[in-house]
Design an enzyme around this catalytic site. Structure first.
Site, PDB file in Angstrom:
ATOM      1  CG  ASN A  11      -1.719   1.241   1.401  1.00 58.18           C
ATOM      2  OD1 ASN A  11      -1.869   2.004   0.444  1.00 58.18           O
ATOM      3  ND2 ASN A  11      -2.251   1.465   2.584  1.00 58.18           N
ATOM      4  CE  LYS A  13       0.282   3.398   4.820  1.00 55.87           C
ATOM      5  NZ  LYS A  13       0.101   3.534   6.250  1.00 55.87           N
ATOM      6  CG  HIS A  98      -5.667   1.629   5.088  1.00 58.91           C
ATOM      7  ND1 HIS A  98      -5.211   2.653   5.897  1.00 58.91           N
ATOM      8  CD2 HIS A  98      -4.642   0.750   4.963  1.00 58.91           C
ATOM      9  CE1 HIS A  98      -3.953   2.390   6.228  1.00 58.91           C
ATOM     10  NE2 HIS A  98      -3.587   1.246   5.675  1.00 58.91           N
ATOM     11  CD  GLU A 100      -2.958   5.382   6.704  1.00 58.11           C
ATOM     12  OE1 GLU A 100      -2.926   5.406   5.461  1.00 58.11           O
ATOM     13  OE2 GLU A 100      -2.086   4.834   7.397  1.00 58.11           O
ATOM     14  CD  GLU A 170      -3.521  -2.776   7.495  1.00 60.13           C
ATOM     15  OE1 GLU A 170      -2.360  -2.925   7.143  1.00 60.13           O
ATOM     16  OE2 GLU A 170      -4.250  -1.843   7.099  1.00 60.13           O
ATOM     17  N   GLY A 176       2.391   2.335  10.589  1.00 65.86           N
ATOM     18  CA  GLY A 176       3.288   3.460  10.358  1.00 65.86           C
ATOM     19  C   GLY A 176       4.011   3.941  11.607  1.00 65.86           C
ATOM     20  CB  SER A 216       5.335  -1.482  11.918  1.00 64.46           C
ATOM     21  OG  SER A 216       4.865  -0.162  12.110  1.00 64.46           O
TER      22      SER A 216
HETATM   23  C1  PEP Z   1      -0.684  -0.078   5.829  1.00 69.72           C
HETATM   24  O1  PEP Z   1      -0.563   0.903   5.097  1.00 69.72           O
HETATM   25  O2  PEP Z   1      -1.667  -0.807   5.705  1.00 69.72           O
HETATM   26  C2  PEP Z   1       0.354  -0.358   6.818  1.00 69.72           C
HETATM   27  C3  PEP Z   1       0.236  -1.431   7.547  1.00 69.72           C
HETATM   28  O3  PEP Z   1       1.400   0.543   6.933  1.00 69.72           O
HETATM   29  P1  PEP Z   1       2.828   0.271   7.636  1.00 69.72           P
HETATM   30  O4  PEP Z   1       3.339  -1.032   7.089  1.00 69.72           O
HETATM   31  O5  PEP Z   1       3.678   1.435   7.249  1.00 69.72           O
HETATM   32  O6  PEP Z   1       2.587   0.180   9.113  1.00 69.72           O
END
Ligand code: PEP
Length: 258
Positions: A11, A13, A98, A100, A170, A176, A216
């Site tokens: 992803n 983003k 997601h 966000e 998640e 992040g 992460s």
């Molecule tokens: C994501 O964008 O779904 C995500 C898990 O980001 P990150 O790996 O940066 O934590």
């Protein structure tokens, strides 16, 4: 370790520009000779770069993904993108909910369920993202929040449509932030998700539905997470912006030969 075919998504983003998006997909394709042999791999670039990234994927088995969609087919919805538009660009898979979108943009379960229905009806694979915040985790609400989001997201989704659904667990506090759920903590939530799917549908559906972990994920922690029986791959943010790191994560699910 999972017995299901793994699926790993990158992803991107709201990152990259036209030049760096093209460079990144070129790097991924160049380094992914056989990485899709044992794993489904998807890239989720920003909307404006779907076309150039898709052109670079060509006939490669890597899936082109979108980060979001709108549930209406067309009309006065300024700024939104429909499922049909995504299909026009050869998108095959789309993120729905997601964290966000939920916590920054403010999308709720009702809207996300409509988006998932729209994605599946159009023939797209939908990745339904769920997960608790740190406040909810510390209040002991992880199970309740994830199960509630799962039930609401899958409302009126029929059992035969579940073949097109991937769940991404998640935890919001891990996205992040550099903080990752321990393999055991992630496994506990994944197992709970699978049990919930068995209750909503049946054991067979629960057994084949893939549940990704996201938060992460890095080359250094992916293998230990993937050892868990109910972790079927990853949704990767930051580390997906580096082709070598992303493909190391893919390889952690299929062995070092990919
Ligand atoms: C994501 O964008 O779904 C995500 C898990 O980001 P990150 O790996 O940066 O934590």
């Amino acid at each position: 370790m999972s017995t299901r075919r793994p699926i790993v998504g990158g992803n991107w983003k709201m990152n990259t520009n036209l030049a760096s998006a093209v460079e990144l997909v070129e790097d991924v394709v160049a380094q992914c000779q056989t990485c899709t042999a044992g794993c489904d791999v998807a890239l989720f670039p920003p909307f404006p770069y779907l076309n150039p990234v898709g052109a670079k994927l060509g006939h490669h088995a890597i899936l082109l993904g979108a980060q979001d969609l709108y549930h209406e087919p067309n009309g006065a919805f300024t700024g939104e993108v429909s499922a049909e538009m995504l299909i026009d660009l050869d998108v095959e898979i789309v993120l729905v909910g997601h964290s966000e979108r939920r916590h920054v943009i403010g999308e709720d379960d009702f809207l996300l369920n409509r988006k998932l229905h729209t994605a599946l009806a159009a023939g797209l694979t939908g990745v339904l993202c769920i997960g608790e915040t740190m406040v909810q985790r510390e209040a002991g609400q992880t199970q309740q929040v994830t199960v509630d989001q799962l039930r609401a997201g899958l409302e009126q989704i029929r059992v035969e449509q579940m073949r097109q659904v991937v769940i991404a667990y998640e935890p919001v506090w891990a996205i992040g932030t550099g903080r990752t759920a321990t393999p055991e903590d992630a496994q506990a939530v994944h197992a709970q998700i699978r049990t919930t799917l068995a209750g909503l549908y049946d054991e067979a559906t629960a057994a084949v539905t893939r549940i990704q972990y996201g938060g992460s994920v890095k080359p250094s922690n992916a293998a230990a997470l993937y050892q868990q029986p109910d972790i079927d791959g990853f949704l990767v943010g930051g580390a997906s912006l580096k082709a070598d790191q992303f493909l190391d994560i893919v390889r952690s699910t299929v062995g070092a030969t990919a």
